[in-house]
Scaffold this motif. Structure first.
Motif, PDB file in Angstrom:
ATOM      1  N   THR A 137      54.253  38.114  24.597  1.00  0.00           N
ATOM      2  CA  THR A 137      54.286  36.656  24.594  1.00  0.00           C
ATOM      3  C   THR A 137      55.260  36.140  23.544  1.00  0.00           C
ATOM      4  O   THR A 137      55.500  36.796  22.526  1.00  0.00           O
ATOM      5  CB  THR A 137      52.891  36.075  24.301  1.00  0.00           C
ATOM      6  OG1 THR A 137      52.437  36.570  23.031  1.00  0.00           O
ATOM      7  CG2 THR A 137      51.902  36.437  25.389  1.00  0.00           C
TER       8      THR A 137
ATOM      9  N   ASN B 122      49.514  42.845  34.976  1.00  0.00           N
ATOM     10  CA  ASN B 122      48.399  41.997  34.578  1.00  0.00           C
ATOM     11  C   ASN B 122      48.546  40.588  35.139  1.00  0.00           C
ATOM     12  O   ASN B 122      47.559  39.927  35.452  1.00  0.00           O
ATOM     13  CB  ASN B 122      48.321  41.925  33.046  1.00  0.00           C
ATOM     14  CG  ASN B 122      47.167  41.069  32.561  1.00  0.00           C
ATOM     15  OD1 ASN B 122      46.012  41.391  32.780  1.00  0.00           O
ATOM     16  ND2 ASN B 122      47.485  39.955  31.902  1.00  0.00           N
ATOM     17  N   GLY B 123      49.810  40.131  35.281  1.00  0.00           N
ATOM     18  CA  GLY B 123      50.046  38.786  35.792  1.00  0.00           C
ATOM     19  C   GLY B 123      50.029  38.684  37.305  1.00  0.00           C
ATOM     20  O   GLY B 123      50.299  37.631  37.861  1.00  0.00           O
TER      21      GLY B 123
ATOM     22  N   LYS C 112      52.796  44.030  31.578  1.00  0.00           N
ATOM     23  CA  LYS C 112      52.499  42.603  31.557  1.00  0.00           C
ATOM     24  C   LYS C 112      52.574  42.030  32.968  1.00  0.00           C
ATOM     25  O   LYS C 112      51.753  41.195  33.365  1.00  0.00           O
ATOM     26  CB  LYS C 112      53.491  41.886  30.647  1.00  0.00           C
ATOM     27  CG  LYS C 112      53.312  40.383  30.618  1.00  0.00           C
ATOM     28  CD  LYS C 112      54.376  39.709  29.777  1.00  0.00           C
ATOM     29  CE  LYS C 112      54.234  38.197  29.809  1.00  0.00           C
ATOM     30  NZ  LYS C 112      55.288  37.511  29.042  1.00  0.00           N
TER      31      LYS C 112
ATOM     32  N   HIS D  61      50.482  42.072  27.771  1.00  0.00           N
ATOM     33  CA  HIS D  61      50.769  40.644  27.951  1.00  0.00           C
ATOM     34  C   HIS D  61      50.806  39.925  26.605  1.00  0.00           C
ATOM     35  O   HIS D  61      51.692  39.107  26.357  1.00  0.00           O
ATOM     36  CB  HIS D  61      49.698  40.026  28.848  1.00  0.00           C
ATOM     37  CG  HIS D  61      49.834  38.543  29.006  1.00  0.00           C
ATOM     38  ND1 HIS D  61      50.733  37.978  29.875  1.00  0.00           N
ATOM     39  CD2 HIS D  61      49.189  37.506  28.395  1.00  0.00           C
ATOM     40  CE1 HIS D  61      50.641  36.658  29.805  1.00  0.00           C
ATOM     41  NE2 HIS D  61      49.719  36.349  28.916  1.00  0.00           N
TER      42      HIS D  61
END
Length: 426
Positions: free
Chosen positions: A339, A382-383, A379, A335
């Protein structure tokens, strides 16, 4: 009083020019030789207009007469030839063409073209630079008897305990020890599909059968004997190719890509992004990994992150708890890497790419697009856009964790058909 020499008087001066002289010529004109310095001035009226007379010390005479002569002295009106205006032409008349208005549409167009060209050149250059750094050392074509591929893409992600590139001081600082060779510290299958991404951890102590395989270096065929051992022993026996062969044989799931990272590379990636923020649910300490963490949200640097993902002695569930922490941290790392603060900042992007690509070992068919897809999928997990779980466990045998065959079969079917995973793990 007579100041003349004796016998002389003013009357004796004769007909001289000046005071008391009736002569029409200056004395110098009579006594000095005439010197001609140029052509004689033309007589008045021969091409030069008559000049107005100076009267009684009061300036020029009749101005009307001066005008009538056709000559302008320049003093009558206070004007100076040339006009005195800002224009370039005579009499103040501007003969220059007016400056055209700026063509903003044209300027914006060429600015956009220039910016786009710079972006394209930079992107292409970065692509080839990064692509050249990938260490494509794993040849999956050496893996035999492979299962049929399903929908989506499956990555086998391996964290090894390789000390490659670490100095003695770094080994001490990172609490890695100095063991020779390398073993697997963590193994995960990441499935990237259209119905959500799934991250499945494979405990290193998983009980598996070592099948028949071809040696990656020798090319010799080694017949399977039905021997069961820990999953990480497959890697220790013949490296990545045998590990892939063993995972495929025991799951029936085809592995499309292989990604491996060592201790040093993992720590360097974390440091290059400025650390990774994570929430630790419960404080723990482990002298073997060097972990010493309090509960709560905190940002881990490379050394702390490595200790976090390696710790197992501090947990009652040992390897199962460690795999959960590994999933949690790797998803948080992905993540952070993905970004905008990293991707759009060249001062973070290039060090991160350099640190990661230098330490990643991948299969020969791996491209940057595949690698990017993997990171964005992690990512997403994780989100909350995907699923993460441990391989379902039914019990243990001789210290090895035995997989739940029924659940494993259901999980593999869902992944092969790119369906939403409904199986839960430990």
């Amino acid at each position: 009083m007579n100041d003349w020499p004796e016998g002389w008087s003013d009357s004796d001066r004769g007909n001289r020019y000046g005071a008391g002289s009736a002569g029409a010529q200056p004395e110098s004109a009579r006594v000095m030789r005439q010197v001609r310095r140029g052509p004689a001035a033309p007589p008045q009226g021969a091409g030069v207009p008559p000049q107005p007379s100076y009267v009684n010390g009061q300036g020029y005479g009749d101005y009307t007469n001066a005008q009538n002569t056709g000559y302008d002295s320049g003093y009558s009106s206070g004007e100076v030839y040339g006009g005195g205006g800002d224009s370039g032409g005579p009499g103040g008349v501007d003969t220059r063409a007016p400056r055209p208005a700026p063509n903003w549409r044209r300027r914006i167009k060429w600015t956009a073209i220039t910016v786009l060209t710079v972006l394209v050149v930079t992107s292409v250059g970065t692509y080839f630079w990064a692509d050249g750094k990938l260490r494509r050392e794993v040849d999956l074509s050496k893996v035999i008897d492979r299962p049929e591929g399903g929908d989506g893409t499956n990555y086998l992600i391996v964290g090894s305990d390789s000390r490659e590139g670490l100095s003695a001081a770094e080994k001490k600082e990172l609490h890695t020890g100095s063991a020779e060779g390398k073993r697997t510290d963590s193994m995960m299958i990441l499935h990237v599909g259209s119905n959500g991404d799934t991250l499945v951890s494979l405990p290193r102590d998983s009980d598996v059968e070592i099948p028949t395989f071809v040696g990656s270096e020798s090319g010799k065929t080694y017949k399977g004997t039905g021997r069961h051992t820990k999953l990480n022993a497959a890697y220790a026996t013949d490296g990545p190719e045998l590990l892939v062969r063993t995972v495929e044989f025991n799951t029936g799931l085809r592995i499309d890509h292989y990604v491996e990272i060592g201790f040093a590379g993992f720590a360097n990636i974390v440091d290059s992004v400025g650390g990774v923020e994570i929430t630790i649910d419960k404080a723990f300490k482990d002298k073997y990994s060097g972990a010493d963490f309090q509960a709560g949200k905190q940002t881990l640097n490379g050394e702390e992150a490595l200790a976090f993902v390696r710790t197992r002695h501090a947990f009652a569930a040992s390897d199962l708890e460690r795999t959960k922490n590994q999933q949690k941290f790797l998803a948080a790392l992905a993540h952070e890497v993905a970004t905008p603060g990293t991707v759009l900042n060249p001062f973070k992007l290039y060090p991160t790419l350099g640190a990661g690509l230098d330490s990643l070992i991948v299969d020969k068919d791996m491209g940057l697009y595949d690698l990017g897809s993997m990171f964005f999928a992690m990512k997403g997990v994780n989100g909350g856009d995907g699923t993460s779980l441990n391989m379902p466990i039914s019990g243990s045998s001789g210290g090895n964790l035995v997989w739940d065959k029924t659940k494993v079969k259901q999980l593999v079917n869902e992944l092969n058909n790119d369906e939403k995973v409904t199986v839960s793990g430990n």
